[in-house]
Design an enzyme around this catalytic site. Structure first.
Site, PDB file in Angstrom:
ATOM      1  N   LYS A  11     -63.255  -4.857 -21.427  1.00  0.00           N
ATOM      2  CA  LYS A  11     -63.023  -5.732 -22.620  1.00  0.00           C
ATOM      3  C   LYS A  11     -63.435  -4.808 -23.874  1.00  0.00           C
ATOM      4  O   LYS A  11     -63.446  -3.631 -23.823  1.00  0.00           O
ATOM      5  CB  LYS A  11     -63.558  -7.154 -22.369  1.00  0.00           C
ATOM      6  CG  LYS A  11     -63.138  -7.804 -21.286  1.00  0.00           C
ATOM      7  CD  LYS A  11     -63.364  -8.958 -20.993  1.00  0.00           C
ATOM      8  CE  LYS A  11     -62.903  -9.612 -19.526  1.00  0.00           C
ATOM      9  NZ  LYS A  11     -63.188 -11.095 -19.258  1.00  0.00           N
ATOM     10  N   HIS A  96     -53.221  -9.962 -20.189  1.00  0.00           N
ATOM     11  CA  HIS A  96     -54.502 -10.545 -19.696  1.00  0.00           C
ATOM     12  C   HIS A  96     -54.624 -12.070 -20.606  1.00  0.00           C
ATOM     13  O   HIS A  96     -54.251 -11.950 -21.620  1.00  0.00           O
ATOM     14  CB  HIS A  96     -55.772  -9.601 -20.256  1.00  0.00           C
ATOM     15  CG  HIS A  96     -57.048  -9.907 -19.664  1.00  0.00           C
ATOM     16  ND1 HIS A  96     -57.646 -11.084 -20.125  1.00  0.00           N
ATOM     17  CD2 HIS A  96     -57.882  -9.859 -18.770  1.00  0.00           C
ATOM     18  CE1 HIS A  96     -58.955 -11.400 -19.555  1.00  0.00           C
ATOM     19  NE2 HIS A  96     -58.687 -10.550 -18.574  1.00  0.00           N
ATOM     20  N   GLU A 145     -55.724 -14.125 -12.147  1.00  0.00           N
ATOM     21  CA  GLU A 145     -56.870 -14.409 -12.840  1.00  0.00           C
ATOM     22  C   GLU A 145     -56.791 -15.915 -13.275  1.00  0.00           C
ATOM     23  O   GLU A 145     -56.360 -15.918 -14.476  1.00  0.00           O
ATOM     24  CB  GLU A 145     -57.102 -13.473 -13.991  1.00  0.00           C
ATOM     25  CG  GLU A 145     -57.396 -12.133 -13.579  1.00  0.00           C
ATOM     26  CD  GLU A 145     -58.222 -11.383 -14.523  1.00  0.00           C
ATOM     27  OE1 GLU A 145     -59.239 -10.676 -14.056  1.00  0.00           O
ATOM     28  OE2 GLU A 145     -57.923 -11.303 -15.782  1.00  0.00           O
ATOM     29  N   GLY A 151     -65.132 -15.013 -16.767  1.00  0.00           N
ATOM     30  CA  GLY A 151     -66.299 -15.015 -17.125  1.00  0.00           C
ATOM     31  C   GLY A 151     -67.139 -16.394 -17.006  1.00  0.00           C
ATOM     32  O   GLY A 151     -68.191 -16.432 -17.784  1.00  0.00           O
ATOM     33  N   SER A 181     -64.903 -13.882 -12.351  1.00  0.00           N
ATOM     34  CA  SER A 181     -66.270 -14.042 -11.859  1.00  0.00           C
ATOM     35  C   SER A 181     -66.565 -13.280 -10.450  1.00  0.00           C
ATOM     36  O   SER A 181     -67.593 -14.008  -9.748  1.00  0.00           O
ATOM     37  CB  SER A 181     -66.804 -15.645 -11.628  1.00  0.00           C
ATOM     38  OG  SER A 181     -66.702 -16.105 -13.049  1.00  0.00           O
TER      39      SER A 181
HETATM   40  P1  PGA Z   1     -64.810 -11.515 -15.259  1.00  0.00           P
HETATM   41  O1  PGA Z   1     -63.506 -11.092 -15.972  1.00  0.00           O
HETATM   42  O2  PGA Z   1     -65.175 -10.630 -13.909  1.00  0.00           O
HETATM   43  O3  PGA Z   1     -66.055 -11.259 -16.310  1.00  0.00           O
HETATM   44  O4  PGA Z   1     -64.838 -13.150 -14.814  1.00  0.00           O
HETATM   45  C1  PGA Z   1     -62.511 -10.676 -15.447  1.00  0.00           C
HETATM   46  C2  PGA Z   1     -61.268 -10.180 -16.101  1.00  0.00           C
HETATM   47  O5  PGA Z   1     -61.103 -11.033 -17.105  1.00  0.00           O
HETATM   48  O6  PGA Z   1     -60.527  -9.306 -16.007  1.00  0.00           O
END
Ligand code: PGA
Length: 218
Positions: A11, A96, A145, A151, A181
């Site tokens: 990110k 995304h 996702e 997150g 996560s």
């Molecule tokens: P995360 O993000 O592993 O922090 O949940 C995954 C993503 O957004 O690709």
């Protein structure tokens, strides 16, 4: 063993300095299964340094960008075109949910992005929040996702991730990843599922030792 993709999505995190520190600690075993493909997707400005460090440490790791312009090279201030990414990356993440939400990327825009990436020869990791979301023609890998899992520390269940992956398989996509996560502790619960071909990792990929461990555990 089935093919697995372990993808780091950094990110908008890291500077040149913290990227160098990350690579000082990151390691993958030399006898890692060839069925595991590791991909690091840093922000654009770090693509050259990530390339350099991977070559220097002779890591068997591929590189991806996190988005791509829907326009070609030209008068599009602030954009990075697919042909420019292709010089430094093999993959690109498109769609995304943070792009859909914060940058108003619609299905129509995403179809254009996929077309540009495809034309430039990039492999596309296309993110969807559920099994119903439209997947454009030409996508190579899909990452499921669910928004609430990103997150949050509250991942989807491996059983549901597997069921969604199966539904997406039925649309003709053979490689479906789970993201949201995931950690070194839970990654295997996903990758052991029949239809899950890997993970897209946000937060945990920022920690070099945890990401190294995820690659081994997956
Ligand atoms: P995360 O993000 O592993 O922090 O949940 C995954 C993503 O957004 O690709």
């Amino acid at each position: 063993m089935k093919k697995l993709f372990i993808v780091a999505n950094w990110k908008a995190n890291k500077t040149v300095q913290s990227t160098n520190e990350w690579f000082d600690q990151f390691a993958i075993p030399s006898d890692l299964s060839p069925d595991k493909t590791v991909i690091i997707c840093p922000p654009f400005h770090l693509l050259p340094i990530v390339n350099m460090r991977i070559r220097e440490k002779q890591l068997s790791v591929s590189i991806g960008a996190q988005t791509v312009s829907m326009f070609p090279e030209g008068a599009y201030t602030g954009e990075i075109a697919a042909t420019q990414i292709k010089e430094m990356a093999e993959y690109v993440i498109i769609g995304h949910s943070e792009r859909r939400k914060n940058f108003s990327e619609t299905d129509e825009i995403l179809v254009k992005k996929v077309a540009m990436a495809k034309q430039a020869g990039l492999k596309i990791i296309y993110c969807v929040p559920d099994a119903q979301t439209m997947i454009p023609e030409g996508v190579d890998i899909v990452a499921y996702e669910p928004i609430a899992a990103i997150g949050s520390g509250h991942p989807d269940t491996p059983e549901n991730a597997d069921a969604v992956a199966k539904t997406i398989n039925n649309k003709g996509i053979t490689s479906v990843l789970y993201g949201g996560s995931t950690t070194a502790e839970n990654v295997h619960q996903y990758t052991e599922k029949e239809s899950v071909n890997g993970v897209l990792v946000g937060g945990a990929s920022l920690k070099p030792l945890e990401f190294s461990s995820m690659i081994i555990q997956a």
